[in-house]
Structure formats: C-alpha cells, structure tokens
Write a protein that holds these residues in place. Structure first.
Motif, PDB file in Angstrom:
ATOM      1  N   LYS A 106       0.840  -1.203   0.000  1.00 52.71           N
ATOM      2  CA  LYS A 106       0.000   0.000   0.000  1.00 52.71           C
ATOM      3  C   LYS A 106       0.873   1.251   0.000  1.00 52.71           C
ATOM      4  CE  LYS A 106      -3.602  -2.450   2.422  1.00 52.71           C
ATOM      5  NZ  LYS A 106      -4.339  -2.676   3.644  1.00 52.71           N
ATOM      6  N   GLN A 107       0.300   2.342  -0.477  1.00 51.60           N
ATOM      7  CA  GLN A 107       1.014   3.614  -0.459  1.00 51.60           C
ATOM      8  C   GLN A 107       0.823   4.293   0.894  1.00 51.60           C
ATOM      9  OE1 GLN A 107       2.992   5.664  -2.846  1.00 51.60           O
ATOM     10  NE2 GLN A 107       3.249   6.540  -0.791  1.00 51.60           N
ATOM     11  N   ILE A 108       1.909   4.461   1.615  1.00 54.27           N
ATOM     12  CA  ILE A 108       1.832   5.211   2.877  1.00 54.27           C
ATOM     13  C   ILE A 108       1.675   6.691   2.564  1.00 54.27           C
ATOM     14  CG2 ILE A 108       3.174   5.967   4.886  1.00 54.27           C
ATOM     15  CD1 ILE A 108       4.394   3.185   5.043  1.00 54.27           C
ATOM     16  N   VAL A 109       0.738   7.337   3.231  1.00 59.44           N
ATOM     17  CA  VAL A 109       0.583   8.798   3.139  1.00 59.44           C
ATOM     18  C   VAL A 109       0.675   9.332   4.570  1.00 59.44           C
ATOM     19  CG1 VAL A 109      -0.868  10.724   2.397  1.00 59.44           C
ATOM     20  CG2 VAL A 109      -0.941   8.560   1.137  1.00 59.44           C
ATOM     21  N   MET A 110       1.535  10.335   4.764  1.00 54.95           N
ATOM     22  CA  MET A 110       1.791  10.829   6.123  1.00 54.95           C
ATOM     23  C   MET A 110       1.043  12.132   6.398  1.00 54.95           C
ATOM     24  SD  MET A 110       3.768   8.610   7.488  1.00 54.95           S
ATOM     25  CE  MET A 110       4.033   9.534   9.005  1.00 54.95           C
ATOM     26  N   PHE A 287     -10.151  14.915   2.280  1.00 56.05           N
ATOM     27  CA  PHE A 287      -9.999  15.741   1.092  1.00 56.05           C
ATOM     28  C   PHE A 287      -8.615  15.540   0.459  1.00 56.05           C
ATOM     29  CE2 PHE A 287      -8.478  19.592  -0.943  1.00 56.05           C
ATOM     30  CZ  PHE A 287      -9.477  19.860  -1.854  1.00 56.05           C
ATOM     31  N   LEU A 288      -7.589  15.512   1.292  1.00 57.08           N
ATOM     32  CA  LEU A 288      -6.235  15.357   0.761  1.00 57.08           C
ATOM     33  C   LEU A 288      -6.036  13.983   0.127  1.00 57.08           C
ATOM     34  CD1 LEU A 288      -4.253  17.247   3.518  1.00 57.08           C
ATOM     35  CD2 LEU A 288      -4.157  17.738   1.076  1.00 57.08           C
ATOM     36  N   LEU A 289      -6.594  12.954   0.746  1.00 53.01           N
ATOM     37  CA  LEU A 289      -6.478  11.617   0.147  1.00 53.01           C
ATOM     38  C   LEU A 289      -7.155  11.587  -1.221  1.00 53.01           C
ATOM     39  CD1 LEU A 289      -7.049   9.197   3.181  1.00 53.01           C
ATOM     40  CD2 LEU A 289      -4.927   9.570   1.921  1.00 53.01           C
ATOM     41  N   GLU A 290      -8.327  12.232  -1.311  1.00 53.24           N
ATOM     42  CA  GLU A 290      -9.021  12.297  -2.604  1.00 53.24           C
ATOM     43  C   GLU A 290      -8.183  13.071  -3.618  1.00 53.24           C
ATOM     44  OE1 GLU A 290     -12.900  13.863  -1.758  1.00 53.24           O
ATOM     45  OE2 GLU A 290     -13.443  12.095  -0.566  1.00 53.24           O
ATOM     46  N   SER A 291      -7.573  14.169  -3.168  1.00 53.08           N
ATOM     47  CA  SER A 291      -6.745  14.985  -4.058  1.00 53.08           C
ATOM     48  C   SER A 291      -5.542  14.209  -4.573  1.00 53.08           C
ATOM     49  CB  SER A 291      -6.241  16.233  -3.333  1.00 53.08           C
ATOM     50  OG  SER A 291      -7.324  16.979  -2.874  1.00 53.08           O
ATOM     51  N   LEU A 292      -5.065  13.294  -3.767  1.00 53.76           N
ATOM     52  CA  LEU A 292      -3.916  12.481  -4.173  1.00 53.76           C
ATOM     53  C   LEU A 292      -4.332  11.300  -5.045  1.00 53.76           C
ATOM     54  CD1 LEU A 292      -2.054  12.569  -0.767  1.00 53.76           C
ATOM     55  CD2 LEU A 292      -1.037  13.240  -2.942  1.00 53.76           C
ATOM     56  N   SER A 297      -9.575   4.203  -3.162  1.00 47.97           N
ATOM     57  CA  SER A 297      -8.492   3.240  -3.278  1.00 47.97           C
ATOM     58  C   SER A 297      -8.429   2.338  -2.042  1.00 47.97           C
ATOM     59  CB  SER A 297      -7.175   3.996  -3.429  1.00 47.97           C
ATOM     60  OG  SER A 297      -6.119   3.080  -3.410  1.00 47.97           O
ATOM     61  N   THR A 298      -8.071   1.093  -2.278  1.00 51.13           N
ATOM     62  CA  THR A 298      -7.869   0.183  -1.145  1.00 51.13           C
ATOM     63  C   THR A 298      -6.385   0.000  -0.874  1.00 51.13           C
ATOM     64  OG1 THR A 298      -7.956  -1.670  -2.669  1.00 51.13           O
ATOM     65  CG2 THR A 298      -9.999  -1.125  -1.487  1.00 51.13           C
ATOM     66  N   ASP A 299      -5.538   0.582  -1.757  1.00 50.91           N
ATOM     67  CA  ASP A 299      -4.100   0.368  -1.564  1.00 50.91           C
ATOM     68  C   ASP A 299      -3.398   1.614  -1.025  1.00 50.91           C
ATOM     69  OD1 ASP A 299      -4.300   1.911  -3.756  1.00 50.91           O
ATOM     70  OD2 ASP A 299      -3.111   0.621  -5.087  1.00 50.91           O
ATOM     71  N   VAL A 300      -4.069   2.250  -0.076  1.00 49.64           N
ATOM     72  CA  VAL A 300      -3.444   3.401   0.578  1.00 49.64           C
ATOM     73  C   VAL A 300      -3.386   3.132   2.083  1.00 49.64           C
ATOM     74  CG1 VAL A 300      -5.642   4.661   0.824  1.00 49.64           C
ATOM     75  CG2 VAL A 300      -3.489   5.923   0.818  1.00 49.64           C
ATOM     76  N   PHE A 301      -2.337   3.640   2.728  1.00 53.35           N
ATOM     77  CA  PHE A 301      -2.146   3.409   4.164  1.00 53.35           C
ATOM     78  C   PHE A 301      -1.787   4.741   4.829  1.00 53.35           C
ATOM     79  CE2 PHE A 301      -0.072   1.846   8.011  1.00 53.35           C
ATOM     80  CZ  PHE A 301      -0.887   0.770   8.355  1.00 53.35           C
ATOM     81  N   PRO A 302      -2.825   5.531   5.214  1.00 53.50           N
ATOM     82  CA  PRO A 302      -2.541   6.819   5.838  1.00 53.50           C
ATOM     83  C   PRO A 302      -2.096   6.650   7.290  1.00 53.50           C
ATOM     84  CG  PRO A 302      -4.853   6.653   5.075  1.00 53.50           C
ATOM     85  CD  PRO A 302      -4.270   5.280   5.075  1.00 53.50           C
ATOM     86  N   LYS A 316     -10.485   9.283  14.039  1.00 54.87           N
ATOM     87  CA  LYS A 316     -11.784   8.633  13.807  1.00 54.87           C
ATOM     88  C   LYS A 316     -12.026   8.423  12.310  1.00 54.87           C
ATOM     89  CE  LYS A 316     -13.959  10.382  17.952  1.00 54.87           C
ATOM     90  NZ  LYS A 316     -14.146  11.733  18.432  1.00 54.87           N
ATOM     91  N   LYS A 317     -11.590   9.375  11.506  1.00 58.64           N
ATOM     92  CA  LYS A 317     -11.771   9.240  10.051  1.00 58.64           C
ATOM     93  C   LYS A 317     -11.036   8.005   9.532  1.00 58.64           C
ATOM     94  CE  LYS A 317     -13.599  11.637   7.570  1.00 58.64           C
ATOM     95  NZ  LYS A 317     -14.993  11.485   7.062  1.00 58.64           N
ATOM     96  N   LEU A 318      -9.861   7.738  10.073  1.00 53.10           N
ATOM     97  CA  LEU A 318      -9.108   6.552   9.641  1.00 53.10           C
ATOM     98  C   LEU A 318      -9.853   5.277  10.026  1.00 53.10           C
ATOM     99  CD1 LEU A 318      -5.446   7.628  10.491  1.00 53.10           C
ATOM    100  CD2 LEU A 318      -6.548   7.538   8.261  1.00 53.10           C
ATOM    101  N   ILE A 319     -10.484   5.296  11.192  1.00 48.73           N
ATOM    102  CA  ILE A 319     -11.282   4.130  11.610  1.00 48.73           C
ATOM    103  C   ILE A 319     -12.465   3.966  10.657  1.00 48.73           C
ATOM    104  CG2 ILE A 319     -12.759   3.191  13.437  1.00 48.73           C
ATOM    105  CD1 ILE A 319     -10.934   4.689  15.435  1.00 48.73           C
ATOM    106  N   ASP A 320     -13.142   5.086  10.330  1.00 45.63           N
ATOM    107  CA  ASP A 320     -14.277   5.032   9.402  1.00 45.63           C
ATOM    108  C   ASP A 320     -13.853   4.459   8.057  1.00 45.63           C
ATOM    109  OD1 ASP A 320     -15.776   6.183  11.349  1.00 45.63           O
ATOM    110  OD2 ASP A 320     -15.799   8.197  10.470  1.00 45.63           O
ATOM    111  N   ARG A 321     -12.681   4.889   7.586  1.00 48.75           N
ATOM    112  CA  ARG A 321     -12.192   4.412   6.292  1.00 48.75           C
ATOM    113  C   ARG A 321     -11.673   2.974   6.377  1.00 48.75           C
ATOM    114  NH1 ARG A 321     -10.725   8.195   2.159  1.00 48.75           N
ATOM    115  NH2 ARG A 321      -9.250   6.633   1.421  1.00 48.75           N
ATOM    116  N   GLY A 322     -11.350   2.540   7.592  1.00 46.12           N
ATOM    117  CA  GLY A 322     -10.789   1.187   7.751  1.00 46.12           C
ATOM    118  C   GLY A 322      -9.400   1.091   7.151  1.00 46.12           C
TER     119      GLY A 322
END
Ligand SMILES: [Mg+2]
Length: 368
Positions: A106-110, A287-292, A297-302, A316-322
């Motif tokens: 997965k693509q790590i996004v920091m 918003f930033l994940l969408e912009s990127l 995508s299922t292959d992203v790891f924020p 909480k948003k990360l939990i919502d996104r799983g």
C-alpha cells in the motif's frame, strides 16, 4: 527490556495478531495528573451549549480538564493507569515492524500535526520552532511518501516554522488547504496537482472582526494571547494565572454571543473560535487523500500523528475508512481513537526516521 506477548485486538488499526511487545521499563513521564479525564471533559463540552453562568463554569472546568497545571497524582495509581493505557495504545516505535508489515503493498501517506507533534509546546506560540534535525527528517520523509501538515494554525504561520515546499499544508484545522509548490510525483491525478480548498472563505471578514474584538476584550488579562489563524481565532491561556481563567472565559463568551455562526472548541491551553461549518482535521485528511487520487483506493495506508483533541477527528476518520492508523503524541494516558502512541516530538522524529530508512532499504533492494 522485557518481552510480553499480547494480542493486539485493536480493530482500528486493522492489525490483528498476537505480537510480542517490547516492554520498556516503565517510564513515569514526570508528573501524572490522574484527574485528567477525557470522558469528563466531553461531558463538560456538551454543557457548553447551555447558556449563561453554567456555560462559563463549564468552559472553565473544561479548560482545567484539558490543561493540567498541577501534579496531584498518586504514583502507584498513575503507574497502573499508564500500564493499562500503554497496552491499549502501544508505542509506535516498539510496534514499528508490525506497522510497516500492515502497510505492505500500500502507499503510505503521512499526516502530521505541528504543535506538540513536530515542535514542543512552548509558552510563546510565536516561538514554537521545530528543530533543524526535525526539519531534515520531515524533508527526507516527504521524498519517500506524500506528506501533509495538518494544523490549527494559519498556513502562513506554520509555513514560516516548517519552510518545506514539498509538503501539503492544511491550515486553520483543515479549512485552508494548499498543495506543494513543486510538482508532486506522488499525485496520481495530474489535474489536481494544485490543491486549493477553502470551505469557509465566506467567514474570513467575520474572523478578522472577531479577532480584533478578542484582542480588545482580553488585553486586561495578563498572559492572554490572541492569534489570528485566518479561518479561526485562538485565545491562548497557557500563560494566564488559573485564577483568571473564569474571567477569560467570560470575555470570550461575551464576544462569541454576538456571532451565532461561530463556535468554541478547545485545544491544549487554547480556546478556539471557528465557523460552525462541518469541517475538521478528519475532513481535511479525507480531502487530501481524494486529491492524491486515493478517493476509493484500497491500496493506501494513511498514518496520522497528532497530540491534540482536534486530531481525534482525523483518528476517527481513519477508523471510518478502515485504513491506516493514528498515533497520539502524549506522555499521559488519554482517551483516544488513535491505535498507537509516542511520548514526545523526539520520539516522533525517531519514528519518522525509521520510516525513511525502511523505505530506503526497500527501494534499494527493489532496484537490485
Ligand atoms: Mg498539536
């Protein structure tokens, strides 16, 4: 250092396995304040909606609850509380291998908060400088992964501290978002290279007006500092005598009641006045994940690292996104939606440095 086998059953992180957690000798970080209790402050925050005297008392209670100034703890109870908490929110340094394993493929996004995460909390908010070594580390990090700073401060102010063009910046709690000034190789969607989003732009004149009123109203209270963060106004009380907190809350309330479209939120020794729009650090992350280009995508790891209550929206948003995981920076046990913890900015730097080294090793072995 001892090893303890625990089952990390934290569904938030999506890492479900039995792991061996390296147990540090229990470091009692300075002074615990066992009265610090998020559930209590949450109850109080609900009461903020109540008008009048009760509301002011609630604000002051909330200011005390989230801004401990005295050590009143019993050491053994604090140790017990910390031990229980650290098992639920293990150190991200101790769990580094498990974290990077979970990101495989997965693509790590920091996402990084600024105050208390990249820089120490200081008495003068204008002097919250990050160290040269932290800047160097964040620069290297941005070469490896898309990296965003998400902060309550205005973009201009945080940029003056960070001074790295290659980052995304989400200022004013995400209400002011800008992309990197250089072309960003990670961006999948070329059309969205220049991100600029200001969901609360209509509030700019109102916040400027409120800022002036807050400066006027609070100038008689020694130590109070008002900061114009463009889309929100912050009243810092970290240098205000606790006896004056009630008076300060009164003054802020008297300004706020003229502006029903603004609301009060609270950070670490700061009251923040911001628009009532439904926008927060969690929505900025989305918003930033969408912009990127990672909208569905299922292959992203924020990975989001922050120290404040306002960062909980992003956890909480990360939990919502799983997807991905949150890391809370705190020396004290706190109720949090983050999966892991780090104690202070120096540990954040160590974690970021390890991520860089891990990525560099992987890239070198891929090129061989
Ligand atoms: Mg912070």
């Amino acid at each position: 250092m001892t090893q303890q086998n625990v089952v990390v059953s934290d569904t938030k992180s999506r890492i479900k396995r039995a792991v061996s957690v390296a147990q540090k000798p229990l470091v009692v970080p300075g002074k615990y304040n066992i009265q610090y209790s998020y559930p209590r402050s949450r109850r109080v925050l609900k009461n903020i909606e109540i008008n009048g005297e009760q509301r002011i008392n609630s604000w002051v209670d909330c200011m005390r609850a989230s801004s401990p100034t005295q050590a009143k703890s019993i050491l053994s109870l604090a140790e017990e509380q910390y031990t229980s908490w650290i098992l639920r929110h293990p150190s991200a340094l101790d769990m580094f291998e498990q974290i990077v394993d979970a990101s495989q493929g997965k693509q790590i996004v920091m996402f990084l908060d600024y105050d208390g995460t990249l820089s120490p909390i200081v008495n003068d908010p204008d002097r919250a400088f990050m160290s040269h070594s932290m800047r160097k580390t964040v620069r290297k990090l941005a070469k490896c992964f898309p990296t965003a700073i998400v902060t309550g401060r205005s973009i201009d102010k945080v940029y003056n501290f960070v001074r790295l063009e290659e980052l995304y910046y989400a200022g004013s709690h995400g209400m002011d978002i800008k992309g990197p000034s250089k072309s960003f190789k990670f961006n999948k969607d070329k059309k969205s290279e220049e991100v600029l989003f200001q969901p609360a732009s209509e509030f700019l004149p109102m916040i400027a007006e409120v800022y002036q009123k807050l400066v006027e109203k609070t100038k008689s209270i020694a130590g109070a500092r008002v900061e114009n963060n463009k889309f929100c106004a912050s009243v810092h009380f970290r240098c205000v005598d606790e006896k004056k907190w009630s008076e300060l809350a009164q003054q802020v309330s008297s300004v706020l009641k003229e502006y029903p479209r603004l609301r009060l939120t609270q950070g670490r020794k700061v009251l923040e006045v911001r628009p009532t729009i439904k926008w927060d650090k969690g929505k900025a992350l989305q918003f930033l994940l969408e912009s990127l280009g990672f909208a569905n995508s299922t292959d992203v790891f924020p990975i989001y690292i922050g120290d404040d209550k306002t960062d909980e929206d992003a956890f909480k948003k990360l939990i919502d996104r799983g997807q991905g995981l949150g890391i809370l920076v705190s020396k004290f046990p706190k109720e949090t939606s983050a999966s892991y913890s780090l104690q202070e900015p120096n540990e954040v730097m160590d974690f970021l440095q390890r991520l860089v080294e891990w990525k560099q090793v992987r890239t070198r072995s891929y090129l061989k």
